[in-house]
Design a protein around this motif. Structure first.
Motif: not given
Length: 485
Positions: A33-57
């Motif tokens: 969410g807003d104000h998050a800190v992400l680890q530098q110089q890594c392949d950061a995992k971003l995830w969540g939920w959507a309708a089954p089969g939906a394409t998320v960009t």
């Protein structure tokens, strides 16, 4: 008579469900969410939920490269996004599914540490009832200047036996409004580390007061150690803090994969009733957590905090000292593991106070060790005097030699408190202890022990230490015997 078109009603309800306020099909975990800190110089995992089969960009603003994926049959999706080098530049990330889009803003790239444990990690800057954090007032008042330097996500407590996917806990910026609720140890660690390495530091605080280490381990590991889950779950009056595995399932599992630099740990007080297994259990826990985060060589940094001095209504007993001994052992057997000594950070009047007030020094000492070992900042003054050897002196005395005392020991005038000696009978007596200026050894004698065989230093539930090296770092508690009491 009115004809009901069931297909139209079904379609209308579906549209309403997908478009209604708070009923979005696209969803992110609270920690993205807003104000998050992400680890530098890594392949950061971003995830969540959507309708089954939906394409998320997913599109991060730092490189504007779109990454797309499809939600699985349960609606779960995740992507990996390469993060840039740390900076104070705020970024945003957009998540889009069909016509729906979520954008999170004011994202910083820096160093992220997961800080876990029981109440001494949980203890906020505002303190607990009638148990303050020393110096917190001025630090809270001035914390607004750290808005882009120190941030924290305080994870909501959980107590479920089955692994969970979601847990509350949003990122907050340091400010006089937010900082009072920050973990004090986490805040002081982050502030000091930021001051040393000059990049944003984020803390995922995953703590629950009163918990035993068993609560932070998955069931399969505890099954191997012979824990009886059925009997435990049948205890209707069992405190939530003492339930096996629930903190791992509810509070750790939902965060697995969030990019981190390493773990900070402050727990052990609740294991004074069963200290003998602590090193083994901690070793297993660290290995599992590292594996959960994809650490194939069991090397993700893990830093412990030595249990504080607390009397447990028997200040001269040793169960708490046995846990500290296990913690020191774990620091040596677990790869890339450290420990922060705290035995000098308890005031004499705190014998019956389990939440010591001096959190700043703990956080700073931990940050010094991390700064050198993980970030290569040479010369950090984090090393403590550690017992090296015991030798016979003259006139019935013994000499104790230490490592990490290149510039000597202090106090070097008068008696040093906290030493005990015993003959072959195993009965310990208070020792007279003086520092030899020339050798940086401690000379011990005792009129009640003619032939000293064993030595202890601060090896009690509550025994504030006074022996330090020239940097002010305390001597680690130790003993040369192996008695159970």
């Amino acid at each position: 008579m009115m004809t009901v078109n069931l297909k139209r009603i079904s379609f209308f309800l579906t549209v309403l469900a997908l478009s209604g306020e708070g009923l979005s099909a696209l969803e992110l975990p609270a920690q993205l969410g807003d104000h998050a800190v992400l680890q530098q110089q890594c392949d950061a995992k971003l995830w969540g939920w959507a309708a089954p089969g939906a394409t998320v960009t997913v599109t991060p603003s730092w490189n504007k490269k779109k990454v797309s994926t499809k939600a699985d049959s349960e609606g779960r999706w995740s992507v990996k996004v390469a993060t840039p080098a740390a900076s104070y530049q705020p970024y945003s990330i957009s998540f889009k599914e069909g016509r729906e889009e979520i954008t999170i803003s004011d994202i910083l790239i820096g160093e992220v540490w997961l800080a876990a444990g029981q109440s001494n990690m949980e203890m906020p800057m505002m303190g607990f009832n009638a148990q303050p954090v020393e110096g917190a007032g001025p630090d809270i008042a001035r914390s607004g200047r750290l808005r882009d330097r120190v941030r924290m996500a305080y994870i909501v407590r959980g107590d479920e036996y089955e692994p969970q996917e979601r847990i509350g806990g949003e990122w907050k910026v340091a400010s006089p409004e937010n900082t009072p609720a920050f973990s004090a140890q986490g805040f002081y660690f982050a502030r000091e580390l930021n001051d040393i390495i000059d990049v944003p530091v984020g803390i995922l605080c995953v703590s629950y007061g009163g918990t035993q280490i068993e609560g932070w381990l998955p069931r399969d590991i505890l099954d191997r150690f012979g824990y009886d889950f059925e009997a435990m779950m049948a205890e209707k009056d069992r405190l939530p803090a003492f339930r096996y595995s629930t903190k791992y399932s509810s509070m750790v599992c939902p965060l697995i994969g969030y990019g981190i630099k390493g773990f900070l740990w402050n727990q052990g007080e609740s294991n004074v009733i069963n200290p003998d297994r602590y090193c083994e259990l901690l070793t297993e826990m660290v290995a599992r957590w590292r594996s959960d985060w994809g650490d194939s060589d069991n090397s993700l940094p893990f830093y412990q905090t030595e249990n504080p001095g607390f009397g447990w209504w028997q200040p001269d007993a040793i169960p708490a000292a046995l846990v500290r001994e296990q913690q020191q052992k774990a620091a040596k057997v677990i790869p890339n593991c450290g420990i922060t000594c705290t035995n000098d950070l308890t005031y004499p009047y705190e014998v019956d106070v389990i939440h010591g007030t001096r959190k700043r020094e703990i956080g700073e000492r931990m940050a010094w060790q991390v700064a050198e070992r993980q970030y290569g900042i040479k010369g950090m003054p984090w090393r403590c005097p550690e017992f090296r050897s015991l030798s016979k002196g003259e006139d019935g005395t013994v000499r104790v030699a230490f490592d990490n005392v290149a510039c000597g020991l202090t106090p070097n005038v008068g008696n040093v408190e906290g030493f005990e000696v015993a003959a072959a009978d195993g009965k310990f007596h208070k020792a007279d202890a003086k520092v030899d200026w020339n050798t940086a050894e401690v000379i011990l004698s005792c009129p009640d022990v003619a032939d000293i065989k064993d030595v202890r230093y601060c090896f009690k539930n509550f025994c504030p230490g006074t022996l330090r090296n020239s940097y002010g770092m305390p001597a680690m508690p130790f003993r040369t015997d192996n008695l159970k009491e």
